[in-house]
Design a protein around this motif. Structure first.
Motif: not given
Length: 130
Positions: A93-102
């Motif tokens: 998720a971080q590699e894809a550009g997300f700021d976080g994961c819920w």
């Protein structure tokens, strides 16, 4: 703050919208697919995205860059939301550009805290939020 919540599970969408309503100062829209989200952002500009990993027509990893490109907002804050084990998807998720994961079921207190934390001036909309 305007938040777009993208999830094909209607119950999750309703819970998210109600949590945002309770928080106050958060305007929400929902979409049940990637195509619906891409169509929605043509007429409604969010300040933050919450994207389900598994959608009926795409996945969150593919949808995020498409949404950011359509909005011409390469740094628009976004969170991946998933029922998968977050420890497994947090790195991708971080590699894809997300700021976080819920994780799901959604922890409403964590989400409200994150929305409150991001509740200041937003460079994407020019709005001041309380």
């Amino acid at each position: 703050m305007r938040v777009l919540y993208i999830d094909d599970d209607r119950i999750n969408s309703l819970l998210f919208v109600e949590a945002c309503r309770f928080a106050g100062g958060v305007e929400t829209e929902t979409a049940a697919s990637g195509a619906e989200a891409l169509e929605l952002v043509q007429r409604w500009r969010p300040d933050l995205l919450v994207v389900d990993l598994h959608l009926p027509d795409t996945n969150g990893y593919a949808l995020l860059p498409a949404l950011r490109a359509q909005l011409q907002a390469p740094t628009l804050p976004a969170f991946l939301c998933t029922a998968d084990e977050t420890a497994v998807v947090a790195g991708p998720a971080q590699e894809a550009g997300f700021d976080g994961c819920w994780s799901k079921p959604v922890d409403l207190q964590s989400i409200l805290a994150e929305l409150a934390r991001r509740g200041g001036h937003n460079e994407h909309s020019g709005l001041d939020r309380n």
